[in-house]
Design an enzyme around this catalytic site. Structure first.
Site, mmCIF file in Angstrom:
data_model
loop_
_atom_site.group_PDB
_atom_site.id
_atom_site.type_symbol
_atom_site.label_atom_id
_atom_site.label_comp_id
_atom_site.label_asym_id
_atom_site.label_seq_id
_atom_site.Cartn_x
_atom_site.Cartn_y
_atom_site.Cartn_z
ATOM 1 C CD GLU A 82 -116.978 19.049 34.920
ATOM 2 O OE1 GLU A 82 -116.142 19.133 33.998
ATOM 3 O OE2 GLU A 82 -118.181 18.816 34.724
ATOM 4 C CD GLU A 135 -115.375 19.800 42.404
ATOM 5 O OE1 GLU A 135 -116.395 19.068 42.488
ATOM 6 O OE2 GLU A 135 -115.354 20.862 41.739
#
Lengths: 363, 363
Positions: free
Chosen positions: B317, B174
């Site tokens: 991430e 994310e």
């Protein structure tokens, strides 16, 4: 003895300037400071070893030292001593734990008979037998002082040769029934920790056998009285050829400025010996997995290292090393390929807002 | 809503018969029982997912859900909200943390704008914007119930499509400034744990900012009163589009019988939502690294999972997933290639002496 002395005196600290340059580069990558944690530390440490900011591993090798332990006479292991011989013959075929994981990580194996009791028939095993197993350390010292030195120097010679052949990332493995007993004894002696506090069950001991193992090791220490200030004395009295050989591997890697990975408790005992002989050798050591053997925690704490993989592995053979190789190579890949803030168009202003305070990292 | 309902009802338990067959095979490999620890558990779990004893990963994909959070108005993050937009544009270029590590692990990225406030100009980002960021949950609910469902279904659709394209191992990542706040709120609501006990500092907050963050999140929970029995209610009131989207990814992977890896706290919050919606989804989940965020420990404990990598990473991430991919693939490689006792000439008698007692492992 000359080779050992020469090796110890030729171990130099890693390159702190290169580490600083690497940290500077890492801190300019597109991420909050320190947010890649140990990957950053691994990459910076590796830079200290090579003297370069950008690094790539060329050839990987796991050195597997195989030998037998006289202490097996005392029933400290649930496995038959013949397993050492069988597995030593089998390991080079790349189908046991370390071989399969090494092939996954594109690493090679160097299997050494440094003191297996029986005859090793597989020509892929390097014959450097110091003796046909050690003596029963419950009755006498495990090996002579000369044999301990010879075993260490064997590890040095083998690793020196591999370094000259271009290998630049090493793993350390072993095969030897009874070697969690010798490892616990060596660690207990060097760190002055009671056997009860650090001995592990090894592989599948019953409660009764476990109690016997502790009693036997205490007796071995009592009879031999190893001198903790003298690593060679400890190794010769309560060690094994495998531990001594791997100690040589750690020393040689440091001398040759190559990275070397610790596996389980046996490898850990060897790393401790190398560290006690020359503390700077730790700057070339990397960890792999968290061992089930308690003794490992004491050694890691003493040397100042932490395991990176928590997989409840307790196989030995060096099987944790290939997994660590992958993490180390990933860390180097990050430094070589990750964008800087400037690359993705984030200016100084935004970057500063991502910054948190962090201690000096090269210490 | 139909897709979500249908997906949930089509999630079935993994194949316990295949797992049993795999354990039988693993227990016959040349090693003491259980000595490869979590590698064995990973391989057996993977077998349950595919229904096959021998497995090989074909194509890997990390789905990165990007969105903004209205709660940023309250100063819960040290980073500027614009970072979400900049990084979302940057991630597909494979030069940020997750991209570099994904390329190391030979994995691809699927970057989705599921709710970034600004305009995303990189055509490699999939535009599935549910809204231009969420509302400030300190003043009103973050999104409508319909938006929450739409975000979950977006995750399902994207993962369904990737499954149909042959991807069989997924990661979850994310990008969204403020999303440790939404994650903590979601986890606090679903597990009924006080904010003080689980909120983390996110990236580089000062002590004062950290106190403010906790105050803000408590207020958001107080105002919205999310219903812990209703995951959609929790997500819509105190969640984010990224968490909801990733929840859909976990559900879809389970429905499609594919393995999916949890990364940090945001991915963990999403995994928890999927688990609460359908507990069987956990049989398709694998962990990666131990997060610095305390909330993660509560979720892992609740679901019954443990992280395998201890690297002090806190980048997000999805950057932990490629490292976990390597471990998972190593585990499968072991099952596919390691010799059995018979292969290396160790008979039943010696083998039995290597055996220790172990609990039933398929439970």
């Amino acid at each position: 003895m000359n080779l050992l002395k020469e090796t110890i005196s030729n171990i130099k600290p890693s390159d702190k300037e290169a580490m600083k340059k690497t940290w500077k580069h890492i801190d300019n990558l597109t991420k909050p400071l320190g947010s890649l944690g140990k990957l950053e530390e691994i990459a910076a440490k590796y830079s200290g070893i090579t003297g370069q900011v950008f690094n790539k591993v060329s050839k990987k090798n796991i050195i597997v030292m195989c030998s037998d332990n006289g202490i097996c006479e005392e029933g400290v292991s649930s496995a038959d001593q013949i397993i050492t011989e069988v597995m030593t013959n089998g390991i080079p075929e790349m189908k046991t734990g370390v071989g399969v994981l090494a092939s996954f990580a594109n690493a090679e194996l160097t299997v050494v008979d440094i003191g297996v009791k029986g005859e090793i028939t597989n020509p892929k095993v390097i014959n450097r037998k110091v003796n046909k197993g050690t003596a029963n350390m419950c009755k006498e010292q495990a090996m002579t002082r000369e044999e301990a030195i010879k075993a260490i120097e064997t590890g040095i010679e083998i690793t020196d040769k591999l370094c000259s052949e271009g290998y630049d990332l090493f793993g350390t493995g072993e095969m030897g029934i009874g070697n969690t007993s010798t490892s616990a004894s060596v660690i207990s002696s060097l760190l002055e920790i009671d056997i009860d506090d650090l001995v592990g069950k090894g592989v599948g001991l019953t409660e009764e056998q476990f109690e016997n193992k502790k009693k036997v090791l205490k007796k071995a220490l009592e009879i031999n009285k190893p001198n903790k200030e003298d690593v060679i004395d400890v190794l010769s009295k309560v060690g094994g050829f495998d531990i001594a050989g791997l100690c040589g591997c750690f020393l040689s890697a440091a001398k040759n400025k190559k990275a070397i990975v610790i596996d389980g408790v046996i490898s850990c005992a060897a790393a401790l010996c190398a560290y006690q002989l020359k503390p700077e050798s730790k700057e070339y050591m990397f960890t792999s997995h968290k061992s089930d053997e308690k003794a490992v925690n004491y050694v890691f704490k003493h040397i100042g290292l932490e395991p990176i993989l928590h997989l409840d592995m307790r196989l030995g053979e060096g099987s944790g090393c290939p997994l660590a190789f992958n993490v180390i190579e990933a860390a180097l890949h990050v430094v070589n390929n990750m964008a800087t803030f400037e690359d993705v168009g984030i200016g100084e202003e935004s970057k500063d807002r991502l910054v948190d305070v962090r201690e000096e990292k090269t210490k």
